[in-house]
Design a protein around this motif. Structure first.
Motif, PDB file in Angstrom:
ATOM      1  N   GLY A 144       0.745  -1.258   0.000  1.00 53.34           N
ATOM      2  CA  GLY A 144       0.000   0.000   0.000  1.00 53.34           C
ATOM      3  C   GLY A 144       0.772   1.304   0.000  1.00 53.34           C
ATOM      4  N   LEU A 145       2.106   1.266  -0.027  1.00 52.93           N
ATOM      5  CA  LEU A 145       2.856   2.521   0.126  1.00 52.93           C
ATOM      6  C   LEU A 145       2.501   3.532  -0.961  1.00 52.93           C
ATOM      7  N   GLU A 146       2.374   3.056  -2.187  1.00 51.72           N
ATOM      8  CA  GLU A 146       2.280   3.998  -3.304  1.00 51.72           C
ATOM      9  C   GLU A 146       0.859   4.456  -3.595  1.00 51.72           C
ATOM     10  N   THR A 147      -0.099   3.849  -2.921  1.00 46.17           N
ATOM     11  CA  THR A 147      -1.482   4.308  -3.090  1.00 46.17           C
ATOM     12  C   THR A 147      -1.971   5.080  -1.868  1.00 46.17           C
ATOM     13  N   LEU A 148      -1.114   5.219  -0.840  1.00 46.39           N
ATOM     14  CA  LEU A 148      -1.560   5.914   0.382  1.00 46.39           C
ATOM     15  C   LEU A 148      -1.965   7.361   0.084  1.00 46.39           C
ATOM     16  N   LEU A 149      -1.081   8.115  -0.545  1.00 45.76           N
ATOM     17  CA  LEU A 149      -1.385   9.525  -0.793  1.00 45.76           C
ATOM     18  C   LEU A 149      -2.617   9.711  -1.684  1.00 45.76           C
ATOM     19  N   PRO A 150      -2.668   9.064  -2.867  1.00 51.63           N
ATOM     20  CA  PRO A 150      -3.861   9.305  -3.691  1.00 51.63           C
ATOM     21  C   PRO A 150      -5.159   8.841  -3.038  1.00 51.63           C
ATOM     22  N   LEU A 151      -5.097   7.784  -2.230  1.00 53.53           N
ATOM     23  CA  LEU A 151      -6.336   7.347  -1.565  1.00 53.53           C
ATOM     24  C   LEU A 151      -6.747   8.330  -0.477  1.00 53.53           C
ATOM     25  N   VAL A 152      -5.768   8.913   0.200  1.00 54.75           N
ATOM     26  CA  VAL A 152      -6.104   9.920   1.206  1.00 54.75           C
ATOM     27  C   VAL A 152      -6.673  11.169   0.523  1.00 54.75           C
ATOM     28  N   LEU A 153      -6.090  11.528  -0.624  1.00 58.09           N
ATOM     29  CA  LEU A 153      -6.612  12.688  -1.359  1.00 58.09           C
ATOM     30  C   LEU A 153      -8.040  12.439  -1.828  1.00 58.09           C
ATOM     31  N   ARG A 154      -8.350  11.200  -2.114  1.00 65.19           N
ATOM     32  CA  ARG A 154      -9.693  10.850  -2.565  1.00 65.19           C
ATOM     33  C   ARG A 154     -10.739  11.148  -1.487  1.00 65.19           C
ATOM     34  N   LEU A 155     -10.313  11.123  -0.224  1.00 72.17           N
ATOM     35  CA  LEU A 155     -11.236  11.478   0.860  1.00 72.17           C
ATOM     36  C   LEU A 155     -11.724  12.915   0.687  1.00 72.17           C
ATOM     37  N   VAL A 156     -10.838  13.762   0.158  1.00 74.90           N
ATOM     38  CA  VAL A 156     -11.227  15.159  -0.086  1.00 74.90           C
ATOM     39  C   VAL A 156     -12.254  15.199  -1.210  1.00 74.90           C
ATOM     40  N   ALA A 157     -11.956  14.485  -2.290  1.00 73.74           N
ATOM     41  CA  ALA A 157     -12.874  14.456  -3.435  1.00 73.74           C
ATOM     42  C   ALA A 157     -14.232  13.907  -3.027  1.00 73.74           C
ATOM     43  N   GLU A 158     -14.249  12.970  -2.079  1.00 73.65           N
ATOM     44  CA  GLU A 158     -15.515  12.357  -1.672  1.00 73.65           C
ATOM     45  C   GLU A 158     -16.162  13.089  -0.497  1.00 73.65           C
ATOM     46  N   GLY A 159     -15.586  14.245  -0.136  1.00 75.48           N
ATOM     47  CA  GLY A 159     -16.244  15.102   0.855  1.00 75.48           C
ATOM     48  C   GLY A 159     -16.116  14.652   2.296  1.00 75.48           C
ATOM     49  N   VAL A 160     -15.172  13.753   2.577  1.00 72.39           N
ATOM     50  CA  VAL A 160     -15.006  13.282   3.960  1.00 72.39           C
ATOM     51  C   VAL A 160     -14.308  14.335   4.807  1.00 72.39           C
ATOM     52  N   THR A 161     -13.289  14.975   4.226  1.00 68.44           N
ATOM     53  CA  THR A 161     -12.527  15.974   4.963  1.00 68.44           C
ATOM     54  C   THR A 161     -11.914  16.936   3.942  1.00 68.44           C
ATOM     55  N   ASP A 162     -11.290  18.008   4.444  1.00 71.82           N
ATOM     56  CA  ASP A 162     -10.651  18.937   3.508  1.00 71.82           C
ATOM     57  C   ASP A 162      -9.188  18.533   3.302  1.00 71.82           C
ATOM     58  N   LEU A 163      -8.509  19.253   2.422  1.00 69.04           N
ATOM     59  CA  LEU A 163      -7.143  18.858   2.069  1.00 69.04           C
ATOM     60  C   LEU A 163      -6.238  18.868   3.292  1.00 69.04           C
ATOM     61  N   SER A 164      -6.379  19.896   4.116  1.00 71.86           N
ATOM     62  CA  SER A 164      -5.524  19.984   5.297  1.00 71.86           C
ATOM     63  C   SER A 164      -5.800  18.814   6.247  1.00 71.86           C
ATOM     64  N   GLY A 165      -7.071  18.477   6.408  1.00 72.69           N
ATOM     65  CA  GLY A 165      -7.435  17.353   7.279  1.00 72.69           C
ATOM     66  C   GLY A 165      -6.910  16.033   6.741  1.00 72.69           C
ATOM     67  N   ALA A 166      -7.016  15.863   5.434  1.00 73.00           N
ATOM     68  CA  ALA A 166      -6.543  14.619   4.831  1.00 73.00           C
ATOM     69  C   ALA A 166      -5.034  14.492   4.988  1.00 73.00           C
ATOM     70  N   LEU A 167      -4.320  15.586   4.737  1.00 73.92           N
ATOM     71  CA  LEU A 167      -2.862  15.520   4.833  1.00 73.92           C
ATOM     72  C   LEU A 167      -2.413  15.393   6.284  1.00 73.92           C
ATOM     73  N   ALA A 168      -3.170  15.977   7.205  1.00 76.46           N
ATOM     74  CA  ALA A 168      -2.812  15.839   8.623  1.00 76.46           C
ATOM     75  C   ALA A 168      -2.778  14.369   9.024  1.00 76.46           C
ATOM     76  N   ALA A 169      -3.683  13.575   8.458  1.00 76.77           N
ATOM     77  CA  ALA A 169      -3.773  12.157   8.829  1.00 76.77           C
ATOM     78  C   ALA A 169      -2.581  11.348   8.351  1.00 76.77           C
ATOM     79  N   VAL A 170      -1.785  11.929   7.444  1.00 74.63           N
ATOM     80  CA  VAL A 170      -0.592  11.207   6.982  1.00 74.63           C
ATOM     81  C   VAL A 170       0.698  12.000   7.228  1.00 74.63           C
ATOM     82  N   THR A 171       0.587  13.103   7.985  1.00 67.86           N
ATOM     83  CA  THR A 171       1.818  13.866   8.273  1.00 67.86           C
ATOM     84  C   THR A 171       1.897  14.182   9.773  1.00 67.86           C
ATOM     85  N   SER A 172       1.293  15.298  10.173  1.00 67.53           N
ATOM     86  CA  SER A 172       1.426  15.727  11.571  1.00 67.53           C
ATOM     87  C   SER A 172       0.755  14.763  12.540  1.00 67.53           C
ATOM     88  N   GLY A 173      -0.338  14.158  12.119  1.00 60.61           N
ATOM     89  CA  GLY A 173      -1.052  13.224  13.007  1.00 60.61           C
ATOM     90  C   GLY A 173      -0.178  12.049  13.422  1.00 60.61           C
TER      91      GLY A 173
END
Lengths: 430, 326
Positions: free
Chosen positions: A328-357
């Protein structure tokens, strides 16, 4: 080496920054955002116009298979895959062969990672010797050797007393325990969610309570011992709710979800698709919804790749006889970005889940672009569409049900301490 | 189950893996063909030359006597060449992978694998990976499916009752572990049975089984009331060790089929059992041997049904290749 990433949309969830700016790097650290620091001349400029610049991704759980399972892959290969996926820090569980219960294994992993030089590899040490769940591992020594925490990987600690003592002992050293809540009696030998699909396919099912019973026990032991605990790859909506309640009570607990649990359900097992054989199992649409809500509300502080690369043979068997896990390493980022496209969270929230979080869960000073921090960066094109194919993957593990999915968002460049460790050649016609 | 794996582009049966996803016309075709084979076993020369020159391999990854021998007889009566391999005692124990075993057998130019395997989905997996000229017939995979057993039960019911649309059928016992139950539920649904019931203690009923189109009962009194067919399932002794049941004695007391309980069903109700019987555990001897029991007829029909499936698959396959490269 001085470097400027020019004209990108800088998104740093930790500091709340989201604006187009130049980012300047010197001596491996971020030295300025926007205005050029005095006397700064860049040796190299990375053109990031139209691209997003964010902290390098931090992945809480990725099996690199070394030492012991080099027939599957190696640290060198998988850290290259990480770099291609924008991941600059990986954290690997202790279930290597031998298990990470001695200083020597920690050092070996760190050395191999340093030699490859593609990503930082953090190690969770063993909670019990040999992950047997009986005698405590030398946690103090493992911490000295550089472990970021201790855990028992997917192996159960069946004795409640051993778990309580292990937590007390870990708390003595201020170590975080990394737990994967699955009741052994309700999950051993079961390879699907205990629901309509398992019944249809004749697979033995692990019920929701396989997770919640283990989680309940461990949450009460956390409360009794005061240890800081992180729960890996929750799979149920109820589990998210239990962690949220514990957090509301003030317990020092965090949790994550494997990114595939945010997209797939047990319905995807139709036709005995062994690529969807994961542990804990893919559950219902309601569970997927609860997990997504957990990410949106911050109850789940991290989304992980839960990377488990396999050789082809590992999935070439009847469903129940196949090995669990997704590469799953190479699909982590695009799948997290897809959460933004699907209205789950905003870009900052999505990136927080894979960076600062995840960085916060690991207690590491990373996952942010604040001046003075190490320049681990991910530069990605948020509009780039690409098809997941075996050829597109750097990881030696091609075991992913996302093969054939069209992803939006692709890493262009990855910097590790200011050094370019991955750069995608520009697509023809771009 | 994607029907496309079982049925080729011309709508013909290519593999027989599950009763799920097959249309009523295909199931009926199998039953009709079986009807024409029933007499073969009663002749002095018990053979028809339909599959002369075809090679069928019985691949048994778990022990079986009854199913294996009926498949062997079916193949022989169709004049096919037959090889039976018990893999549990052969390659698998030497560490050979399932795919390697398959590749080796394929290179011997076999036409059909009859597969029995303890893992659910095994026949499906083999069908997906088999060479294009090989067909797969599922002889039981884990808890998933045992489609020829289900069809021989359908055959028995149809012979004795004629029509499915008015029938109430109760399947009693270890539904959780039963591939027979799953295959029967799909077959009965497709053939239009009026009502399908499952009767078992809660520990032996799989999650959300209602989703397969059945009514769930936990007691025999209401579960058997007014049914036309009772299918009793075998209770494995391992179930007591796993904590699913306290004892055989208690199981028989609450779920065994006795004369008294049989009286709850319609007077002409049929009693069926896929065998082997556990007398005094799931069924009383006087019921197993009584006038309602059609258990031995089932066994005889099993050969005809298996002949039907083999001849339909290999017949259509031969027709398919005749217009091809040869």
């Amino acid at each position: 080496m001085r470097l400027t990433v020019r004209g990108g949309r800088v998104v740093d969830p930790a500091s709340g920054i989201d604006r187009v700016a130049d980012l300047h790097v010197a001596k491996g650290r971020v030295v300025g955002l926007g205005d050029l620091p005095e006397g700064f001349t860049a040796d190299r400029v990375v053109d990031a116009a139209g691209l997003v610049v964010c902290p390098g991704l931090v992945d809480l759980r990725a099996r690199l298979r070394e030492p012991g399972l080099e027939t599957k892959t190696t640290i060198a290969q998988e850290t290259r895959a990480a770099a291609a996926g924008g991941i600059t820090t990986l954290c690997c569980p202790p279930d290597t062969e031998p298990v990470v219960d001695t200083r020597a294994v920690v050092e070996l992993i760190h050395q191999r990672a340093a030699r490859a030089g593609m990503a930082r590899v953090e190690v969770v040490g063993a909670l019990t010797q040999g992950l047997q769940g009986q005698r405590l591992a030398e946690m103090g020594g493992l911490q000295k050797a550089g472990c970021v925490g201790v855990g028992n990987a997917s192996q159960p600690v069946t004795s409640t007393e051993v778990m309580r003592l292990a937590m007390q002992y870990a708390a003595t050293f201020g170590l975080t325990v990394f737990l994967e809540p699955q009741d052994p009696w309700l999950s051993a030998g079961r390879n699907a969610h205990d629901g309509a699909m398992a019944t249809r396919l004749g697979l033995s099912g692990a019920p929701e309570c396989a997770e919640t019973v283990a989680l309940a026990r461990d949450l009460l032991l956390v409360e009794a011992t005061g240890v800081r605990a992180h729960f890996g790859h929750l799979s149920t909506a109820r589990g998210v709710q239990m962690v949220a309640e514990a957090q509301a009570r003030g317990l020092p607990v965090s949790a994550d979800v494997g990114v595939h649990h945010l997209y797939l359900t047990d319905a995807d097992l139709s036709g005995f698709d062994a690529r969807c054989h994961v542990s804990p199992p893919l559950r219902t649409g309601a569970d997927r919804g609860g997990l997504r809500a957990g990410v949106a509300r911050g109850v789940l502080g991290a989304v992980t790749s839960d990377h488990q690369p396999h050789e082809v043979d590992a999935k070439q068997n009847p469903f129940g006889a196949t090995d669990v896990g997704i590469s799953g390493l190479e699909t982590l980022l695009p799948l997290v970005l897809r959460l933004v496209a699907e209205g789950v969270t905003d870009l900052s929230g999505a990136l927080a889940a894979v960076t600062s979080g995840p960085a916060r869960i690991l207690g590491l000073d990373r996952g942010t672009l604040a001046p003075g921090r190490v320049a681990d960066l991910c530069v990605f094109d948020p509009e780039a569409r690409w098809l997941v194919t075996e050829e597109s993957l750097v990881s030696r593990g091609h075991n992913t049900p996302f093969l054939g999915w069209e992803m939006k968002g692709r890493v262009v460049c990855t910097l590790l301490a200011g050094r370019v460790v991955f750069e995608r050649p520009p697509a023809p016609g771009r | 189950m994607r029907p496309s794996l079982q049925v080729d582009e011309n709508g013909r049966l290519k593999h027989f893996l599950s009763t799920e996803g097959l249309s009523a016309p295909i199931l009926t075709q199998i039953l009709d063909t079986a009807e024409s084979f029933v007499g073969v076993g009663e002749r002095a020369v018990k053979k028809v030359p339909l599959l002369r020159g075809k090679t069928i391999v019985n691949l048994f990854f778990e022990p079986s006597t009854r199913t294996r021998t009926t498949f062997e007889l079916a193949a022989k009566r169709l004049s096919a060449d037959l090889l039976t391999i018990n893999i549990a005692a052969s390659s698998a124990s030497k560490g050979e992978s399932l795919l390697d075993t398959l590749r080796n057998l394929e290179s011997m130019h076999c036409d059909m694998f009859v597969v029995r395997h303890p893992e659910s989905g095994a026949a499906h997996f083999i069908a997906q990976h088999a060479a294009p000229h090989v067909s797969v017939l599922n002889a039981g995979d884990g808890r998933h499916a045992h489609p020829t057993q289900a069809l021989l039960d359908m055959f028995t019911i149809r012979r004795l009752r004629g029509d499915f649309t008015r029938l109430r059928v109760a399947i009693v016992g270890d539904i959780l572990h039963s591939r027979v139950a799953r295959s029967e539920i799909h077959a009965l649904t497709t053939l239009g049975a009026a009502e399908i019931r499952v009767v078992a203690p809660r520990t032996l009923v799989p999650a959300q089984v209602e989703g397969l189109g059945v009514r769930v009962f936990h007691d025999m009194q209401s579960g058997l009331k007014d049914v036309d067919v009772i299918v009793m399932l075998r209770l494995q002794k391992e179930r007591m060790q796993g904590g699913l049941l306290p004892s055989e004695h208690e199981y028989f007391r609450f779920y065994g089929l006795t004369r008294e309980r049989l009286a709850l069903a319609r007077p002409d109700a049929l009693v069926m059992h896929p065998g082997p019987l556990n007398r005094g555990v799931e069924i009383a001897s006087d019921v197993a041997d009584g006038p309602s029991s059609v258990i031995l007829q089932q066994v005889g029909y099993g050969i005809a049904v298996r002949m039907a499936v083999m001849s339909i698959i290999l017949g259509s396959h031969a027709a398919g290749t005749a217009g091809g490269a040869h």
